[in-house]
Design an enzyme around this catalytic site. Structure first.
Site, PDB file in Angstrom:
ATOM      1  CE  LYS A 182      -1.710   2.491   3.227  1.00  0.00           C
ATOM      2  NZ  LYS A 182      -1.579   3.825   2.572  1.00  0.00           N
ATOM      3  CD  GLU A 256      13.254   3.311   8.151  1.00  0.00           C
ATOM      4  OE1 GLU A 256      13.490   4.116   9.082  1.00  0.00           O
ATOM      5  OE2 GLU A 256      12.976   3.662   7.008  1.00  0.00           O
ATOM      6  CB  CYS A 291      13.623   8.280   8.856  1.00  0.00           C
ATOM      7  SG  CYS A 291      14.350   7.014   7.783  1.00  0.00           S
ATOM      8  CD  GLU A 391      11.361  12.036  11.920  1.00  0.00           C
ATOM      9  OE1 GLU A 391      12.206  11.487  11.208  1.00  0.00           O
ATOM     10  OE2 GLU A 391      10.318  11.472  12.292  1.00  0.00           O
TER      11      GLU A 391
END
Length: 489
Positions: A182, A256, A291, A391
């Site tokens: 997806k 992840e 990331c 983040e």
């Protein structure tokens, strides 16, 4: 092969088995981040389409796992070649997906082909098990088998759709699994070309299925009983929901997730090389939307002012603009919500005492319609502040100072994330000590590349669990069976 529309985009469809469907359970308006305009209507899979795709993948698994390993290897190696051959198309689609600058897009295609080729090379050399005993207790012969799970449900990230596919698909297929992927509705185009090339490479229909969709499709995929493992790249909030859903049946999950990676620069480092690498990695890779980027820069006190000035000068020289122009380094961020988030975090950081070195305001003029935010450098950042702990996922770099190695380690480890770490020093003994001390899944020293196919890539804490890359990444897609033969007749 997909037909390219007048806008230069392939029509987005649901790829279920041999079918390519233009309709699903809903529609998403895709907005080009460079222009702020809707450029395509994206069909979205719902639970019914997910169910059908998984069942088809389950049937195809029996065929694929029994395909000779040499044939699986051959198909994956051909896929790597095809990805390289279509690099120009992938670069254009990356710009349409999320505003990826063409230079970074080309590097992404090269890296994706390397990942596919790496696992294609493993496909006929799989670690299928080991002997555990020979004429052991009771005269038993024992060994283990490493067997594919079956259907792997993969949910890939919007910021790097091609790389996310390359980090998941070839390892899972090399191991003999089938897949339902997806992609994000925000970035559907690269997945369409990738699906075309999977078929052209000779991988049977149904082994690889693509169903663009939103959260409901993701939930249906994760919870489907025929999906035997989930591989997810994204943020911690969604990962918590996935983990909770998988916990109901103890379904294994590979996560992840994000990062707040520290980049330690010591006075004995090559400062020019460290400054260029640190700046480009913070802004030139996906406009800071990745990331593993070194978004926290920790600089030794004796060189702090000099190094901050170097970073500011380099960052302000980077061209921000049309991602398809060859000299563009930074394209737009993904959408208006991203701009709003970045602006608010930068404002709060300055209220808390951070010093703005460069950037700090959305770009206007000819870029006003797109979602353009410039490379933004903030110095003297409080290590406990939001900017140092959360983040941003945008072109924002937080700089802090340290006085000695002990303080540098403490600052680097002062986060709930643990994905990547970066070190710049000419002292080899120091680098060995720091590599051991940093609490991250990956550490790179003096500009070495990160997230390469031959090394495992994964994190701890809020950065997730499990690995992509290396032999460890292949082993994620096997389960172990213990076998013993006795002396009975």
């Amino acid at each position: 092969m997909s037909v390219i529309t007048e806008q230069g985009l392939p029509p987005v469809t649901l790829r279920i088995g041999a079918e390519s469907r233009a309709r699903g359970a809903g529609v998403h308006e895709h907005v080009n981040p460079a222009t702020g305009q809707v450029d395509a209507l994206i069909p979205l899979a719902g639970p019914d389409e997910v169910d059908e795709a998984v069942k088809i993948a389950h049937a195809a698994f029996a065929v694929w796992r029994s395909t000779p390993a040499t044939e699986r290897s051959k198909a994956l190696l051909k896929l790597a070649d095809l990805v390289e051959e279509h690099s120009g198309e992938f670069v254009a689609l990356g710009a349409a997906d999320n505003g990826l600058a063409s230079a970074t897009g080309q590097a992404t295609v090269t890296a994706a082909a390397q990942w596919i080729r790496y696992y294609g090379g493993w496909a006929d050399k799989l670690p299928l098990g080991r002997i555990t005993s020979v004429v052991g207790a009771g005269g038993n012969f024992g060994h283990t088998l490493r067997q594919p799970y079956g259907v792997i449900g993969a949910i890939i990230t919007w910021n790097a759709p091609l790389m996310s596919l390359a980090m998941k698909v070839p390892a899972a297929l090399a191991a003999g699994n089938s897949m339902v992927v997806k992609p994000s509705e925000l970035t559907p185009f690269s997945s369409m070309l990738f699906a075309d090339l999977v078929r052209e490479a000779g991988i049977p229909d149904g082994v690889f299925n693509v169903i663009p969709g939103g959260p409901d499709a993701g939930a249906a995929l994760v919870e489907h009983p025929l999906v035997k493992k989930v591989s997810f790249t994204g943020g911690p909030d969604t990962a918590r929901k996935i983990t909770a859903a998988c916990a109901k049946t103890f379904k294994p999950v590979l996560l992840e997730l994000g990062g707040k990676s520290a980049n330690l620069v010591f006075a004995d480092a090559d400062l020019d090389a460290a400054a260029m690498h640190s700046t480009f990695m913070s802004f030139g890779i996906m406009s800071g939307q990745a990331c593993a980027l070194p978004t926290r820069l920790l600089v030794e006190d004796s060189i702090y002012d000099e190094f901050v000035a170097k970073i500011g000068a380099i960052a302000s020289s980077f061209k921000v603009g049309n991602p398809l122009e060859p000299d563009t380094i930074c394209g737009p961020v993904i959408n208006q919500a991203a701009v709003d988030r970045i602006e608010s975090m930068v404002a709060r950081a300055q209220e808390q005492g951070a010093r703005l070195v460069t950037g700090g305001a959305r770009l206007g003029g000819e870029l006003a319609e797109g979602f353009y935010y410039p490379p933004t450098v903030l110095a003297d950042v409080d290590p406990a502040s939001e900017l140092a702990q959360k983040e941003v996922f945008g072109p924002v770099l937080a700089i802090m100072r340290f006085t000695d190695e002990t303080e540098a380690i403490a600052l680097a480890n002062n986060t709930d994330y643990g994905l990547s770490g970066y070190i710049w020093t000419s002292d080899s003994r120091r680098s060995i000590r720091l590599v051991e001390a940093l609490e991250t899944g990956e550490v790179v020293v003096n500009g070495a590349p990160n997230a390469v196919a031959e090394r495992p890539f994964g994190g701890i804490g809020l950065s997730g669990n499990g690995n992509e890359g290396g032999l460890e990444g292949l082993e994620e897609f096997f389960w172990t069976k213990s076998v013993a033969y006795g002396n009975g007749q």
